[in-house]
Design an enzyme around this catalytic site. Structure first.
Site, PDB file in Angstrom:
ATOM      1  N   ASP A 487      -0.207  -0.778   3.481  1.00  0.00           N
ATOM      2  CA  ASP A 487       0.022   0.648   3.238  1.00  0.00           C
ATOM      3  C   ASP A 487       1.443   1.083   3.533  1.00  0.00           C
ATOM      4  O   ASP A 487       1.881   2.144   3.088  1.00  0.00           O
ATOM      5  CB  ASP A 487      -0.867   1.458   4.194  1.00  0.00           C
ATOM      6  CG  ASP A 487      -2.235   1.731   3.624  1.00  0.00           C
ATOM      7  OD1 ASP A 487      -2.391   1.671   2.395  1.00  0.00           O
ATOM      8  OD2 ASP A 487      -3.144   2.013   4.423  1.00  0.00           O
TER       9      ASP A 487
HETATM   10  C1  GLC Z   1      -5.234  -0.259   7.589  1.00  0.00           C
HETATM   11  C2  GLC Z   1      -5.837   0.355   6.365  1.00  0.00           C
HETATM   12  C3  GLC Z   1      -5.908  -0.654   5.249  1.00  0.00           C
HETATM   13  C4  GLC Z   1      -4.580  -1.306   5.037  1.00  0.00           C
HETATM   14  C5  GLC Z   1      -4.030  -1.877   6.319  1.00  0.00           C
HETATM   15  C6  GLC Z   1      -2.637  -2.415   6.181  1.00  0.00           C
HETATM   16  O1  GLC Z   1      -6.093  -1.209   8.129  1.00  0.00           O
HETATM   17  O2  GLC Z   1      -7.132   0.839   6.631  1.00  0.00           O
HETATM   18  O3  GLC Z   1      -6.343  -0.045   4.063  1.00  0.00           O
HETATM   19  O4  GLC Z   1      -4.725  -2.297   4.070  1.00  0.00           O
HETATM   20  O5  GLC Z   1      -4.010  -0.860   7.294  1.00  0.00           O
HETATM   21  O6  GLC Z   1      -1.699  -1.430   5.963  1.00  0.00           O
HETATM   22  C1  GLC Z   2      -2.662   2.181   7.478  1.00  0.00           C
HETATM   23  C2  GLC Z   2      -1.761   1.523   8.446  1.00  0.00           C
HETATM   24  C3  GLC Z   2      -1.008   2.465   9.283  1.00  0.00           C
HETATM   25  C4  GLC Z   2      -0.434   3.564   8.474  1.00  0.00           C
HETATM   26  C5  GLC Z   2      -1.486   4.197   7.585  1.00  0.00           C
HETATM   27  C6  GLC Z   2      -0.994   5.183   6.620  1.00  0.00           C
HETATM   28  O1  GLC Z   2      -3.784   2.605   8.104  1.00  0.00           O
HETATM   29  O2  GLC Z   2      -2.432   0.625   9.290  1.00  0.00           O
HETATM   30  O3  GLC Z   2      -0.017   1.784   9.998  1.00  0.00           O
HETATM   31  O4  GLC Z   2       0.162   4.476   9.324  1.00  0.00           O
HETATM   32  O5  GLC Z   2      -2.086   3.253   6.826  1.00  0.00           O
HETATM   33  O6  GLC Z   2      -0.168   6.101   7.101  1.00  0.00           O
END
Ligand code: GLC
Ligand code: GLC
Length: 814
Positions: A487
């Site tokens: 993300d």
């Molecule tokens: C969090 C989010 C997931 C994403 C991951 C890596 O676990 O829930 O959707 O792929 O972060 O950013």
């Molecule tokens: C996912 C990631 C996190 C981020 C979020 C979106 O959950 O794990 O680090 O902050 O996405 O903002």
């Protein structure tokens, strides 16, 4: 250091010290009504949607930690001393404190000044309520005069509004108290049809419903005035903060035991039957009263508890293993499977780290959660797939998140995470392989929850694939959009304004930055769709998917091999991300895992090379970090990934969800020792001995363990709700133990550590029980199978003909 121990026999984790490094929580509820409960009774409850139907209030990030919960106070009426048997909120100096977190229930108890007290909390199956079964025993020489006070603080339903809109909310609180039951009915007078109830099995000495009367001005939950003085105020909440507190007086002779039951729950009335009498403003309690009465009766509670235990026995009984490694057994047989169910139920909505108001259901997250739970709840898996499909857009794209209660996409986050649609293919494939229910592909499913847009689920899958093909970049690799699985790899955001959301800011047209991760995911998904088309006899379609996979594979080999590993991406300037050419972030874990899982580089030794690079550059004793070196400053063109200090979260943390991808890749290459070593590094049970470093619960996976670049290397955060649960379950059960559902039967292809003599497993698959024993005869991973005493070709056990219920499988490895 340990704060407790595993009781594998009872499938419980037993916490013997209340001041764990963080609240160590458990979940109550299996279907609609849920609660979080910590080892000191902290937490809250909600009905279906943690944001929109929150029953009780919880203040996140509070001081002291974890305050607000399902509290019971005991007061010695002879001395005036009072305490919480669950330690919080009074934090008295308890003797013999024990919390047992089990499957769907938690018991917390202790002894204090000769009074033994224990509460068992659980949610009966198919009910929207929770039971607190409180047992008191007098271990003193003389008799004891005690007062018991319960306490919950009600949330005014919408948890976000509840925490922000005080100018309104201090005026809306309303309750009723009837026959000792406290009813919380804020906004019931207008458009709500639901209310909460809080009942008690005993005759009351009093009650309170107005928080600041119960507590007294400027006091906390650790010394409520009502408890201190030993008498309730019988307060009626008007506005301010409604609470529920019962006061019960008990006299116990030496050794005498008494049970007191509290029932907290949620109830709805039909619009036309909200009030009784109809022209009044009084809640119609006709349908709720029998429910309350049923659960204030101890015999019904015992039956409900047994049913709950049976439910979990059945689910976990679908796969049980006996290996030489206690940590593997414990996680596969109990805790990892349990965590998979919790993530299936809650996605990323409500945990100690997820406030319940942020995220709802994630499209990518829930599709992945299904991989670890579909064998336990195939019917609910089917419903979930259809729900997820219905939030897909006509372009094939998807809302990144949606609210469970309304099914509506979360406009705040929107769409454009270009990996999202491909995960739907993986979840459908997992469902099909598990169940053989091909009919699901013909189910009509709408787009974006819009009526009259139905097309078959199969068409949805095709659009998922096309979505990628319609969005290829300059190297023929998939455009990344807002981000891919990571993300925080925001290659089109270029945000230089503080506070701006990385998830929604769009600065670039997104026509240049490409993701190698999506390329790998695409190849995997396209090959899976090929197999589906072949099984359905659609040869032309099968060929076109296979061509698409081959083309993508060629693009990866041509443009995304960096010499010793797979590149991560191309940025908006067309420059490499995750390359030896980069100053920071030279190698990333995600493309190594996904490209190899997709079969790229298996023939030409590239996969071996990439895994070697992972081991040399990314592996640590606490797990494999996301990339290396960590970003030491903020890069406009990389986005949120570089917003975190080095070693945390997406900036080179050990993002545990990615580790199983490498375990699977190692297993694909036949490296059983390496695969299982990686598994053990992040196995929470194996990390129990370093609980003071790890911090989070030793019975469930955490999303993140601080990476090598962090000063707190080895410290976990974000436990419970993480894709780590499903992927680890898949890695250990399907790839290391090698028991894999396939369209044609159950595959047995273990890639286990070389020093394991073998293992045993029982797997229920499509209604048939397979009793599998694996024996190592040589060093390799070649499998010879005997099925019911007959040797068979290959490693797939065909489903038995007729109504044979049990199949005996012997596998010789060598
Ligand atoms: C969090 C989010 C997931 C994403 C991951 C890596 O676990 O829930 O959707 O792929 O972060 O950013
Ligand atoms: C996912 C990631 C996190 C981020 C979020 C979106 O959950 O794990 O680090 O902050 O996405 O903002």
């Amino acid at each position: 250091m340990r704060y407790g121990y595993f009781d594998d026999e009872r499938r419980e984790y037993v916490i013997t010290q209340p001041d764990t490094p963080l609240p160590w929580i458990n979940y109550l509820g299996c279907q609609d009504y849920f609660g979080l409960i910590s080892n000191t009774a902290g937490g809250y409850s909600f009905y279906r949607d943690a944001r929109l139907r929150r029953l009780t209030r919880y203040r996140y990030n509070n001081v002291p930690l974890d305050c607000g919960g399902r509290y019971i106070y005991v007061r010695d009426d002879d001395t005036g001393a009072f305490w919480s048997p669950s330690w919080q909120p009074t934090r008295s100096d308890l003797e013999a404190y024990v919390c047992r977190h089990g499957l769907g229930y938690t018991t917390i108890g202790s002894t204090y000044k000769g009074i033994e007290a224990q509460a068992r909390y659980f949610v009966p199956l198919h009910e929207n309520l929770e039971i607190w079964q409180f047992t008191l025993t007098n271990r003193r020489q003389g008799s004891a005069d005690l007062s018991i006070f319960s306490a919950v603080e009600f949330c005014l339903w919408d948890a976000e509004d509840d925490a922000t809109n005080f100018q309104r909310n201090f005026n809306t609180g309303e309750v009723e108290v009837e026959d000792g039951v406290i009813y919380h009915k804020t906004e019931y007078r207008e458009r709500r049809r639901h209310f909460a109830f809080f009942g008690c099995s005993e005759e009351l000495a009093g009650f309170d419903t107005q928080r600041d009367v119960f507590l007294g001005p400027y006091r906390g939950w650790d010394n409520p005035t009502a408890v201190e003085r030993g008498r309730s105020f019988n307060s009626m909440a008007h506005g301010w903060a409604p609470v529920g507190s019962h006061h019960v007086k008990v006299t116990l002779k030496p050794t005498e035991t008494r049970d007191i039951i509290f029932v907290l729950g949620y109830h709805e009335n039909p619009e036309e039957k909200k009030f009784d009498p109809p022209d009044s403003q009084t809640i119609n309690k006709q349908t709720v009263k029998p429910v309350i009465a049923r659960y204030l009766d101890e015999t019904n509670i015992d039956t409900a508890f047994e049913a709950l235990c049976d439910y979990w026995d059945d689910l976990l009984g679908i796969l049980q293993v006996e290996t030489p490694d206690v940590h593997t057994n414990r996680m596969v047989n109990i805790w990892n499977a349990y965590q998979c169910m919790v993530t299936f139920n809650l996605s990323r909505s409500a945990s100690f780290f997820e406030s319940g108001i942020g995220r709802g259901i994630g499209f990518r997250d829930s599709n992945q959660d299904l991989l670890g739970s579909v064998h336990m709840v195939p019917r609910r898996g089917r419903e979930r797939i259809l729900d997820l499909g219905a939030t897909q857009l006509e372009t094939g794209g998807a809302y990144h998140q949606f609210q469970p209660l309304t099914g509506r996409g979360n406009d705040r986050i929107g769409t454009g995470f270009n990996d999202d649609p491909l995960w739907l293919i993986l979840s459908v494939v997992a469902y099909l392989k598990e169940t053989g229910d091909w009919a699901i592909l013909d189910e009509p499913v709408v787009y974006e929850n819009q009526p009259r847009t139905e097309q078959s689920l199969y068409e949805h899958l095709q659009r998922s694939l096309r979505y990628t093909l319609d969005r290829l970049g300059p190297h023929g690799l998939p455009l990344i959009g807002r981000a891919d699985w990571n993300d925080c790899l925001n290659l089109n955001t270029f945000s230089d304004t503080s506070g701006e959301s990385f998830q929604t800011t769009t600065t670039k047209d997104g026509m240049i930055a490409e993701s190698v991760f999506i390329a790998g995911l695409f190849v995997l998904a396209a090959k899976e769709l090929t197999a589906i088309a072949q099984w359905r006899g659609l040869e032309d379609e099968a060929r076109s998917y296979l061509d698409a996979a081959a083309k993508m594979e060629a693009a990866v080999l041509e443009h995304a091999w960096d010499g010793a590993w797979f590149l991560r991406a191309y940025d908006d300037f067309g420059r490499k991300v995750g390359s030896q050419e980069c100053e920071e972030g030279q190698i990333f874990i995600e493309p190594q895992g996904f490209c190899i899982m997709a079969g790229i580089g298996l023939q030409d030794g590239l996969a071996e090379k990439a895994l070697l690079a992972v081991k040399e550059r990314l592996a640590t004793p606490h797990g494999i970090i996301l990339h290396q070196p960590a970003y030491t400053r903020y890069y406009l063109h990389l986005g949120e990934i570089s917003s975190y200090p080095p070693g945390y979260k997406e900036n080179a943390g050990i993002f545990c969800q990615t580790n199983p991808w490498i375990m699977i890749a190692e297993a694909i290459l036949g490296h059983g020792d390496q695969a299982h070593d990686y598994y053990t590094c992040i196995n929470p049970s194996a990390r129990e001995a370093i609980s003071d470093v790890h911090g989070c619960e030793p019975y469930v996976h955490a999303q993140m363990i601080a990476g090598r670049a962090a000063p707190t290397h080895g410290e976990a955060k974000n436990s419970w709700l993480t894709g780590t649960a499903a992927w680890n379950y898949v890695a250990i059960t399907q790839w290391i133990l090698g028991i894999r559902p396939t369209y044609g039967g159950l595959q047995v292809a273990p890639v286990i550590p070389s020093d394991w003599p073998g293992f045993e497993a029982t797997r229920v698959f499509r209604g048939v029980t397979y009793r599998i024993s694996v024996e190592r005869a040589g060093e390799g991973n070649a499998v010879s199978l005997t099925v019911d005493g007959q040797p068979i070709e290959g490693n797939i056990v065909p489903s038995p003909q007729g109504d044979q219920a049990e199949v005996v499988v012997e596998a010789i490895l060598g």
